[in-house]
Design a protein around this motif. Sequence first.
Motif, PDB file in Angstrom:
ATOM      1  N   MET A 123       0.814  -1.183   0.000  1.00 15.62           N
ATOM      2  CA  MET A 123       0.000   0.000   0.000  1.00 15.62           C
ATOM      3  C   MET A 123       0.864   1.255   0.000  1.00 15.62           C
ATOM      4  SD  MET A 123      -2.911   1.429   2.626  1.00 15.62           S
ATOM      5  CE  MET A 123      -3.816  -0.061   2.683  1.00 15.62           C
ATOM      6  N   ALA A 124       1.989   1.238   0.700  1.00 15.60           N
ATOM      7  CA  ALA A 124       2.836   2.425   0.788  1.00 15.60           C
ATOM      8  C   ALA A 124       3.356   2.848  -0.583  1.00 15.60           C
ATOM      9  CB  ALA A 124       3.991   2.176   1.750  1.00 15.60           C
ATOM     10  N   THR A 125       3.729   1.890  -1.412  1.00 12.19           N
ATOM     11  CA  THR A 125       4.235   2.210  -2.747  1.00 12.19           C
ATOM     12  C   THR A 125       3.121   2.791  -3.612  1.00 12.19           C
ATOM     13  OG1 THR A 125       5.851   0.432  -2.566  1.00 12.19           O
ATOM     14  CG2 THR A 125       5.406   1.277  -4.778  1.00 12.19           C
ATOM     15  N   ALA A 126       1.943   2.177  -3.589  1.00 15.61           N
ATOM     16  CA  ALA A 126       0.819   2.688  -4.379  1.00 15.61           C
ATOM     17  C   ALA A 126       0.437   4.093  -3.928  1.00 15.61           C
ATOM     18  CB  ALA A 126      -0.381   1.747  -4.262  1.00 15.61           C
ATOM     19  N   ALA A 127       0.439   4.322  -2.617  1.00 14.54           N
ATOM     20  CA  ALA A 127       0.118   5.648  -2.097  1.00 14.54           C
ATOM     21  C   ALA A 127       1.161   6.668  -2.532  1.00 14.54           C
ATOM     22  CB  ALA A 127       0.023   5.610  -0.576  1.00 14.54           C
ATOM     23  N   ASP A 128       2.431   6.290  -2.519  1.00 10.32           N
ATOM     24  CA  ASP A 128       3.499   7.188  -2.941  1.00 10.32           C
ATOM     25  C   ASP A 128       3.343   7.555  -4.414  1.00 10.32           C
ATOM     26  OD1 ASP A 128       5.808   8.715  -2.775  1.00 10.32           O
ATOM     27  OD2 ASP A 128       7.174   7.010  -2.631  1.00 10.32           O
ATOM     28  N   ILE A 129       3.052   6.592  -5.253  1.00  4.72           N
ATOM     29  CA  ILE A 129       2.847   6.842  -6.684  1.00  4.72           C
ATOM     30  C   ILE A 129       1.650   7.763  -6.892  1.00  4.72           C
ATOM     31  CG2 ILE A 129       2.150   5.754  -8.860  1.00  4.72           C
ATOM     32  CD1 ILE A 129       3.851   3.290  -7.937  1.00  4.72           C
ATOM     33  N   ALA A 130       0.605   7.575  -6.083  1.00  3.76           N
ATOM     34  CA  ALA A 130      -0.609   8.395  -6.213  1.00  3.76           C
ATOM     35  C   ALA A 130      -0.472   9.767  -5.566  1.00  3.76           C
ATOM     36  CB  ALA A 130      -1.793   7.651  -5.600  1.00  3.76           C
ATOM     37  N   GLY A 131       0.643  10.004  -4.860  1.00  2.00           N
ATOM     38  CA  GLY A 131       0.843  11.301  -4.219  1.00  2.00           C
ATOM     39  C   GLY A 131       0.082  11.465  -2.910  1.00  2.00           C
ATOM     40  N   ILE A 132      -0.292  10.359  -2.289  1.00  2.00           N
ATOM     41  CA  ILE A 132      -1.031  10.405  -1.024  1.00  2.00           C
ATOM     42  C   ILE A 132      -0.051  10.629   0.123  1.00  2.00           C
ATOM     43  CG2 ILE A 132      -2.444   9.035   0.569  1.00  2.00           C
ATOM     44  CD1 ILE A 132      -3.613   7.664  -1.939  1.00  2.00           C
ATOM     45  N   ASP A 133      -0.415  11.500   1.040  1.00  2.00           N
ATOM     46  CA  ASP A 133       0.411  11.811   2.198  1.00  2.00           C
ATOM     47  C   ASP A 133       0.648  10.539   3.015  1.00  2.00           C
ATOM     48  OD1 ASP A 133       1.580  12.693   4.545  1.00  2.00           O
ATOM     49  OD2 ASP A 133       0.027  14.167   5.004  1.00  2.00           O
ATOM     50  N   PRO A 134       1.910  10.125   3.212  1.00  2.00           N
ATOM     51  CA  PRO A 134       2.173   8.887   3.955  1.00  2.00           C
ATOM     52  C   PRO A 134       1.707   8.946   5.403  1.00  2.00           C
ATOM     53  CG  PRO A 134       4.216  10.066   3.503  1.00  2.00           C
ATOM     54  CD  PRO A 134       3.119  10.773   2.756  1.00  2.00           C
ATOM     55  N   ASN A 135       1.500  10.137   5.949  1.00  2.00           N
ATOM     56  CA  ASN A 135       1.015  10.252   7.326  1.00  2.00           C
ATOM     57  C   ASN A 135      -0.435   9.816   7.465  1.00  2.00           C
ATOM     58  OD1 ASN A 135       3.478  11.253   8.322  1.00  2.00           O
ATOM     59  ND2 ASN A 135       2.965  13.281   7.525  1.00  2.00           N
ATOM     60  N   THR A 136      -1.138   9.640   6.349  1.00  2.00           N
ATOM     61  CA  THR A 136      -2.528   9.184   6.398  1.00  2.00           C
ATOM     62  C   THR A 136      -2.627   7.657   6.335  1.00  2.00           C
ATOM     63  OG1 THR A 136      -2.821   9.319   3.994  1.00  2.00           O
ATOM     64  CG2 THR A 136      -3.313  11.309   5.291  1.00  2.00           C
ATOM     65  N   LEU A 137      -1.509   6.975   6.130  1.00  2.00           N
ATOM     66  CA  LEU A 137      -1.506   5.514   6.031  1.00  2.00           C
ATOM     67  C   LEU A 137      -1.409   4.885   7.416  1.00  2.00           C
ATOM     68  CD1 LEU A 137       0.971   5.063   3.054  1.00  2.00           C
ATOM     69  CD2 LEU A 137      -1.526   5.043   2.987  1.00  2.00           C
ATOM     70  N   PRO A 138      -1.837   3.637   7.550  1.00  2.00           N
ATOM     71  CA  PRO A 138      -1.657   2.941   8.825  1.00  2.00           C
ATOM     72  C   PRO A 138      -0.183   2.930   9.216  1.00  2.00           C
ATOM     73  CG  PRO A 138      -3.059   1.673   7.350  1.00  2.00           C
ATOM     74  CD  PRO A 138      -2.503   2.818   6.558  1.00  2.00           C
ATOM     75  N   ILE A 139       0.090   3.031  10.502  1.00  2.00           N
ATOM     76  CA  ILE A 139       1.466   3.164  10.978  1.00  2.00           C
ATOM     77  C   ILE A 139       2.349   1.984  10.590  1.00  2.00           C
ATOM     78  CG2 ILE A 139       1.046   2.191  13.263  1.00  2.00           C
ATOM     79  CD1 ILE A 139       2.978   4.433  14.295  1.00  2.00           C
ATOM     80  N   ASN A 140       1.822   0.790  10.485  1.00  2.00           N
ATOM     81  CA  ASN A 140       2.620  -0.394  10.186  1.00  2.00           C
ATOM     82  C   ASN A 140       2.483  -0.847   8.745  1.00  2.00           C
ATOM     83  OD1 ASN A 140       3.599  -0.643  12.787  1.00  2.00           O
ATOM     84  ND2 ASN A 140       1.777  -1.728  13.456  1.00  2.00           N
ATOM     85  N   ASP A 141       2.359   0.103   7.825  1.00  2.00           N
ATOM     86  CA  ASP A 141       2.115  -0.290   6.453  1.00  2.00           C
ATOM     87  C   ASP A 141       3.369  -0.482   5.625  1.00  2.00           C
ATOM     88  OD1 ASP A 141       0.919   0.730   3.429  1.00  2.00           O
ATOM     89  OD2 ASP A 141       0.057  -0.927   4.526  1.00  2.00           O
ATOM     90  N   GLY A 142       4.530  -0.464   6.226  1.00  2.00           N
ATOM     91  CA  GLY A 142       5.739  -0.683   5.450  1.00  2.00           C
ATOM     92  C   GLY A 142       6.285   0.610   4.877  1.00  2.00           C
ATOM     93  N   ILE A 143       7.139   0.473   3.886  1.00  2.00           N
ATOM     94  CA  ILE A 143       7.757   1.640   3.259  1.00  2.00           C
ATOM     95  C   ILE A 143       7.531   1.583   1.755  1.00  2.00           C
ATOM     96  CG2 ILE A 143       9.518   1.947   5.046  1.00  2.00           C
ATOM     97  CD1 ILE A 143      11.499   0.524   3.213  1.00  2.00           C
ATOM     98  N   SER A 144       7.536   2.736   1.147  1.00  2.00           N
ATOM     99  CA  SER A 144       7.367   2.807  -0.302  1.00  2.00           C
ATOM    100  C   SER A 144       8.610   2.282  -1.002  1.00  2.00           C
ATOM    101  CB  SER A 144       7.113   4.256  -0.725  1.00  2.00           C
ATOM    102  OG  SER A 144       7.145   4.355  -2.143  1.00  2.00           O
ATOM    103  N   MET A 145       8.403   1.516  -2.050  1.00  2.00           N
ATOM    104  CA  MET A 145       9.500   1.024  -2.877  1.00  2.00           C
ATOM    105  C   MET A 145       9.715   1.907  -4.102  1.00  2.00           C
ATOM    106  SD  MET A 145       8.941  -3.132  -2.647  1.00  2.00           S
ATOM    107  CE  MET A 145       7.984  -3.096  -4.127  1.00  2.00           C
ATOM    108  N   LEU A 146       9.009   3.040  -4.175  1.00  2.00           N
ATOM    109  CA  LEU A 146       9.119   3.905  -5.344  1.00  2.00           C
ATOM    110  C   LEU A 146      10.558   4.345  -5.621  1.00  2.00           C
ATOM    111  CD1 LEU A 146       7.723   5.287  -7.686  1.00  2.00           C
ATOM    112  CD2 LEU A 146       7.205   7.211  -6.168  1.00  2.00           C
TER     113      LEU A 146
END
Length: 158
Positions: free
Chosen positions: A1-24
């Motif tokens: 989810m973190a990578t998809a959110a990063d690609i979509a430009g979603i603020d990572p602070n809105t993601l669940p705390i344990n969602d990993g890191i973006s691979m972007l």
Amino acid sequence: MATAADIAGIDPNTLPINDGISMLPTLLGENQNQKNWVYHEYCQPNENPHGWGQAVRMGNYAGLCIGNDPKNVTDIPVCTMETFELYDLSNDIGQTKNIASANSNIVQQMMKLMIGQHDMNGGIYCGDANDGSGDKIPYERLFYDLGPNEKFPNIDLL
């Protein structure tokens, strides 16, 4: 989810705390900060089809807890020091020799990580989801057929 959110430009602070890191950054050929471990949880492990599994990979070590489906935070980790499984993948890729009893310091580190990474408040766990009528949702449907009013499970991918 973190990578998809990063690609979509979603603020990572809105993601669940344990969602990993973006691979972007890696996908873009840039340097990537990485955790020194990988953690995941899973329902219905082969060793306990009605249970819960937690696993950690740190360096060459793979740690595994198999137990009952956690109902509250005190149920994590789902195993004990005595039932924890630890394997050194550098010389036991098939995970046939449990070395946990001779490596209690590594086991303790992994169990502490399991406690810290588990999120009791954010997810649907094995057999706990229902469709609003009180009926349980089959586990297979959790990932493929969520309805518009159902919550997607919070799964830690990294």
